[in-house]
Design a protein around this motif. Structure first.
Motif, PDB file in Angstrom:
ATOM      1  N   SER A 115     -20.314 -24.129  18.498  1.00  0.00           N
ATOM      2  CA  SER A 115     -19.292 -24.602  17.991  1.00  0.00           C
ATOM      3  C   SER A 115     -17.942 -23.628  18.406  1.00  0.00           C
ATOM      4  CB  SER A 115     -19.012 -24.601  16.301  1.00  0.00           C
ATOM      5  OG  SER A 115     -17.928 -24.937  16.017  1.00  0.00           O
ATOM      6  N   ASN A 116     -16.887 -24.165  18.809  1.00  0.00           N
ATOM      7  CA  ASN A 116     -15.683 -23.452  19.376  1.00  0.00           C
ATOM      8  C   ASN A 116     -14.938 -22.881  18.316  1.00  0.00           C
ATOM      9  OD1 ASN A 116     -16.127 -24.077  22.008  1.00  0.00           O
ATOM     10  ND2 ASN A 116     -15.250 -26.025  21.691  1.00  0.00           N
ATOM     11  N   ASN A 117     -15.025 -23.331  17.117  1.00  0.00           N
ATOM     12  CA  ASN A 117     -14.267 -22.910  15.573  1.00  0.00           C
ATOM     13  C   ASN A 117     -15.131 -22.453  14.821  1.00  0.00           C
ATOM     14  OD1 ASN A 117     -11.871 -24.108  16.895  1.00  0.00           O
ATOM     15  ND2 ASN A 117     -12.699 -26.144  16.250  1.00  0.00           N
ATOM     16  N   ARG A 118     -14.682 -21.623  13.844  1.00  0.00           N
ATOM     17  CA  ARG A 118     -15.410 -20.866  12.936  1.00  0.00           C
ATOM     18  C   ARG A 118     -15.566 -22.009  11.606  1.00  0.00           C
ATOM     19  NH1 ARG A 118     -16.570 -18.650  16.996  1.00  0.00           N
ATOM     20  NH2 ARG A 118     -16.842 -16.516  17.350  1.00  0.00           N
ATOM     21  N   LEU A 119     -16.679 -22.208  11.366  1.00  0.00           N
ATOM     22  CA  LEU A 119     -16.779 -23.271  10.262  1.00  0.00           C
ATOM     23  C   LEU A 119     -16.490 -22.657   8.840  1.00  0.00           C
ATOM     24  CD1 LEU A 119     -20.223 -24.485  11.568  1.00  0.00           C
ATOM     25  CD2 LEU A 119     -17.889 -25.360  12.418  1.00  0.00           C
ATOM     26  N   ASN A 120     -16.043 -23.818   7.766  1.00  0.00           N
ATOM     27  CA  ASN A 120     -15.678 -23.261   6.567  1.00  0.00           C
ATOM     28  C   ASN A 120     -16.175 -24.801   5.827  1.00  0.00           C
ATOM     29  OD1 ASN A 120     -13.222 -24.959   6.372  1.00  0.00           O
ATOM     30  ND2 ASN A 120     -12.549 -23.296   7.421  1.00  0.00           N
ATOM     31  N   VAL A 121     -15.709 -24.575   4.386  1.00  0.00           N
ATOM     32  CA  VAL A 121     -16.133 -25.749   3.488  1.00  0.00           C
ATOM     33  C   VAL A 121     -15.418 -27.180   3.658  1.00  0.00           C
ATOM     34  CG1 VAL A 121     -16.884 -24.336   1.760  1.00  0.00           C
ATOM     35  CG2 VAL A 121     -14.417 -25.025   1.734  1.00  0.00           C
ATOM     36  N   LYS A 127     -20.499 -28.484   5.812  1.00  0.00           N
ATOM     37  CA  LYS A 127     -21.041 -29.191   4.479  1.00  0.00           C
ATOM     38  C   LYS A 127     -22.534 -29.575   4.690  1.00  0.00           C
ATOM     39  CE  LYS A 127     -16.641 -30.924   3.075  1.00  0.00           C
ATOM     40  NZ  LYS A 127     -15.693 -32.553   2.708  1.00  0.00           N
ATOM     41  N   SER A 128     -22.870 -29.905   5.727  1.00  0.00           N
ATOM     42  CA  SER A 128     -24.411 -30.334   6.045  1.00  0.00           C
ATOM     43  C   SER A 128     -25.293 -29.029   5.902  1.00  0.00           C
ATOM     44  CB  SER A 128     -24.638 -31.017   7.471  1.00  0.00           C
ATOM     45  OG  SER A 128     -24.541 -29.952   8.518  1.00  0.00           O
ATOM     46  N   TYR A 129     -24.871 -27.947   6.539  1.00  0.00           N
ATOM     47  CA  TYR A 129     -25.529 -26.765   6.111  1.00  0.00           C
ATOM     48  C   TYR A 129     -25.535 -26.382   4.658  1.00  0.00           C
ATOM     49  CZ  TYR A 129     -24.427 -25.465  11.020  1.00  0.00           C
ATOM     50  OH  TYR A 129     -24.347 -25.464  12.395  1.00  0.00           O
ATOM     51  N   LEU A 130     -24.607 -26.539   3.904  1.00  0.00           N
ATOM     52  CA  LEU A 130     -24.241 -26.348   2.424  1.00  0.00           C
ATOM     53  C   LEU A 130     -25.308 -27.020   1.476  1.00  0.00           C
ATOM     54  CD1 LEU A 130     -23.041 -25.060   0.041  1.00  0.00           C
ATOM     55  CD2 LEU A 130     -21.273 -26.669   0.163  1.00  0.00           C
ATOM     56  N   ARG A 131     -25.236 -28.427   1.931  1.00  0.00           N
ATOM     57  CA  ARG A 131     -26.100 -29.598   1.174  1.00  0.00           C
ATOM     58  C   ARG A 131     -27.562 -29.192   1.227  1.00  0.00           C
ATOM     59  NH1 ARG A 131     -23.321 -33.344   0.589  1.00  0.00           N
ATOM     60  NH2 ARG A 131     -23.466 -35.037  -0.924  1.00  0.00           N
ATOM     61  N   GLN A 132     -28.026 -28.667   2.545  1.00  0.00           N
ATOM     62  CA  GLN A 132     -29.214 -28.428   2.887  1.00  0.00           C
ATOM     63  C   GLN A 132     -29.739 -27.138   1.901  1.00  0.00           C
ATOM     64  OE1 GLN A 132     -30.541 -27.820   6.870  1.00  0.00           O
ATOM     65  NE2 GLN A 132     -32.709 -27.737   6.362  1.00  0.00           N
ATOM     66  N   LEU A 133     -29.056 -26.333   1.750  1.00  0.00           N
ATOM     67  CA  LEU A 133     -29.238 -25.012   0.958  1.00  0.00           C
ATOM     68  C   LEU A 133     -28.995 -25.403  -0.459  1.00  0.00           C
ATOM     69  CD1 LEU A 133     -29.617 -22.031   0.453  1.00  0.00           C
ATOM     70  CD2 LEU A 133     -27.013 -21.753   0.554  1.00  0.00           C
ATOM     71  N   LEU A 134     -28.228 -26.390  -1.005  1.00  0.00           N
ATOM     72  CA  LEU A 134     -28.231 -26.900  -2.497  1.00  0.00           C
ATOM     73  C   LEU A 134     -29.245 -27.587  -2.786  1.00  0.00           C
ATOM     74  CD1 LEU A 134     -24.342 -28.000  -2.690  1.00  0.00           C
ATOM     75  CD2 LEU A 134     -25.472 -25.691  -3.666  1.00  0.00           C
ATOM     76  N   TYR A 135     -29.888 -28.398  -1.859  1.00  0.00           N
ATOM     77  CA  TYR A 135     -30.870 -29.272  -2.143  1.00  0.00           C
ATOM     78  C   TYR A 135     -32.031 -28.283  -2.467  1.00  0.00           C
ATOM     79  CZ  TYR A 135     -29.062 -33.564  -0.793  1.00  0.00           C
ATOM     80  OH  TYR A 135     -28.373 -34.924  -0.606  1.00  0.00           O
ATOM     81  N   TYR A 136     -32.337 -27.125  -1.561  1.00  0.00           N
ATOM     82  CA  TYR A 136     -33.349 -26.050  -1.544  1.00  0.00           C
ATOM     83  C   TYR A 136     -33.262 -25.503  -2.911  1.00  0.00           C
ATOM     84  CZ  TYR A 136     -34.675 -26.669   3.156  1.00  0.00           C
ATOM     85  OH  TYR A 136     -34.839 -27.536   4.527  1.00  0.00           O
ATOM     86  N   LEU A 137     -31.909 -25.031  -3.504  1.00  0.00           N
ATOM     87  CA  LEU A 137     -31.733 -24.365  -4.703  1.00  0.00           C
ATOM     88  C   LEU A 137     -32.163 -25.515  -5.810  1.00  0.00           C
ATOM     89  CD1 LEU A 137     -28.468 -22.889  -4.322  1.00  0.00           C
ATOM     90  CD2 LEU A 137     -30.567 -21.829  -4.019  1.00  0.00           C
ATOM     91  N   VAL A 138     -31.714 -26.937  -5.698  1.00  0.00           N
ATOM     92  CA  VAL A 138     -32.400 -27.943  -6.688  1.00  0.00           C
ATOM     93  C   VAL A 138     -33.889 -27.685  -6.944  1.00  0.00           C
ATOM     94  CG1 VAL A 138     -32.465 -30.193  -7.199  1.00  0.00           C
ATOM     95  CG2 VAL A 138     -30.103 -28.946  -6.487  1.00  0.00           C
ATOM     96  N   LEU A 261     -19.255 -33.167  -3.018  1.00  0.00           N
ATOM     97  CA  LEU A 261     -18.799 -31.985  -2.383  1.00  0.00           C
ATOM     98  C   LEU A 261     -17.144 -32.092  -2.270  1.00  0.00           C
ATOM     99  CD1 LEU A 261     -21.616 -30.599  -0.144  1.00  0.00           C
ATOM    100  CD2 LEU A 261     -21.085 -30.129  -2.527  1.00  0.00           C
ATOM    101  N   ASP A 262     -16.799 -33.333  -2.183  1.00  0.00           N
ATOM    102  CA  ASP A 262     -15.260 -33.660  -1.860  1.00  0.00           C
ATOM    103  C   ASP A 262     -14.501 -33.769  -3.069  1.00  0.00           C
ATOM    104  OD1 ASP A 262     -15.509 -33.493   0.951  1.00  0.00           O
ATOM    105  OD2 ASP A 262     -15.908 -35.831   1.233  1.00  0.00           O
TER     106      ASP A 262
END
Length: 276
Positions: A115-121, A127-138, A261-262
């Motif tokens: 990615s050319n830009n730094r990612l955030n929420v 959000k796909s990275y975050l969702r995957q991690l949240l699923y693992y936490l669940v 998440l929105d």
């Protein structure tokens, strides 16, 4: 004395073929459902077609290089971090997950991006990275996680688009290639856990039903707000958009649902992430 240097195209071809074989071995062609198959901000239909019509999912040198970068980064960072077990298999109601690193108190997801830009929420990819991690936490009941993103390019700023493509410039003060790490905390008693669990099981059951019945129409396309940005570049675009493979009314309604998440207040952002 003379040092002779010449290109060796045979070795390059051999290396690329071996890498492609390794990539092919990772393909999923069975009916097992993995967490990464059902993330809402990625395309569940693309996952379906990749299994049902693998011959259309051609492997390019760019795809292989991305695969290699991800494999190398994961190996190095996992070894250096020494935080726990790598690629331990999790299972919940037939849904399979393999966190990059985990122990009894934390789960770490390692991501590699061009990615050319730094990612955030605010970004779909984040959000796909975050969702995957949240699923693992669940699945595990663990409260704390880390998303560690390795950027392979210096930061670029978008200028405009035209028929020839996108135009960017690189500011003098642009961020260099780096690693950014974000800490995620999901309390054990938070109601969001139950919402995410229901979401996971619902999407898993729907995906499995589509695979077993060979019926892609029950799977939602990407939401309208991101479809124009992502779909035209997909290898399965033509077959997916064909009227014969249209969405059922239930699938359209599912695509139009508001992402949890929105919803304001679900994510509390503290700007104290770490950059390596």
């Amino acid at each position: 004395m003379t040092i002779i240097i010449s290109k060796n195209e045979e070795f390059t071809a051999l290396l690329q073929n071996k890498l492609k074989e390794r990539y092919e071995q990772r393909r999923r062609l069975d009916n097992k459902v993995h967490v990464s198959d059902i993330i809402p901000t990625t395309c569940i239909r693309k996952q379906y077609y990749a299994r049902k019509i693998p011959e259309l999912d051609t492997i390019t040198n760019e795809t292989v290089q991305h695969f290699v970068r991800g494999e190398a980064s994961e190996f190095v960072i996992t070894s250096l971090a020494d935080l726990g077990v790598s690629q331990s298999e999790l299972e919940m109601d037939g849904l399979i997950g393999r966190p990059d690193i985990m122990n009894s108190t934390i789960i770490v997801e390692l991501k590699d991006t061009m990615s050319n830009n730094r990612l955030n929420v605010t970004d779909d990819k984040f959000k796909s990275y975050l969702r995957q991690l949240l699923y693992y936490l669940v699945i595990t009941g663990i409260e704390k996680g880390i998303i560690s993103i390795k950027y392979n390019m210096k930061e670029l700023k978008w200028i405009k688009s035209d028929s020839k493509g996108d135009y960017f410039f690189r500011p003098f003060n642009s961020k260099s290639a780096e690693i950014e790490s974000w800490e995620v905390y999901l309390p054990a008693n938070d109601v969001t856990r139950e919402i995410l669990k229901n979401e996971m099981i619902r999407r898993k059951n729907l995906y499995l039903k589509a695979l077993e019945n060979e019926d892609v129409s029950i799977l939602p396309r990407l939401s309208e707000k991101i479809r124009n940005r992502k779909c035209p570049w997909c290898k399965f675009y033509d077959i997916c958009m064909d009227n014969k493979n249209d969405e059922t009314e239930e699938a359209r309604e599912m695509a139009a649902e508001i992402d949890i998440l929105d919803i304001p207040g679900v994510i509390e952002l503290k700007l104290n992430h770490n950059t390596i």
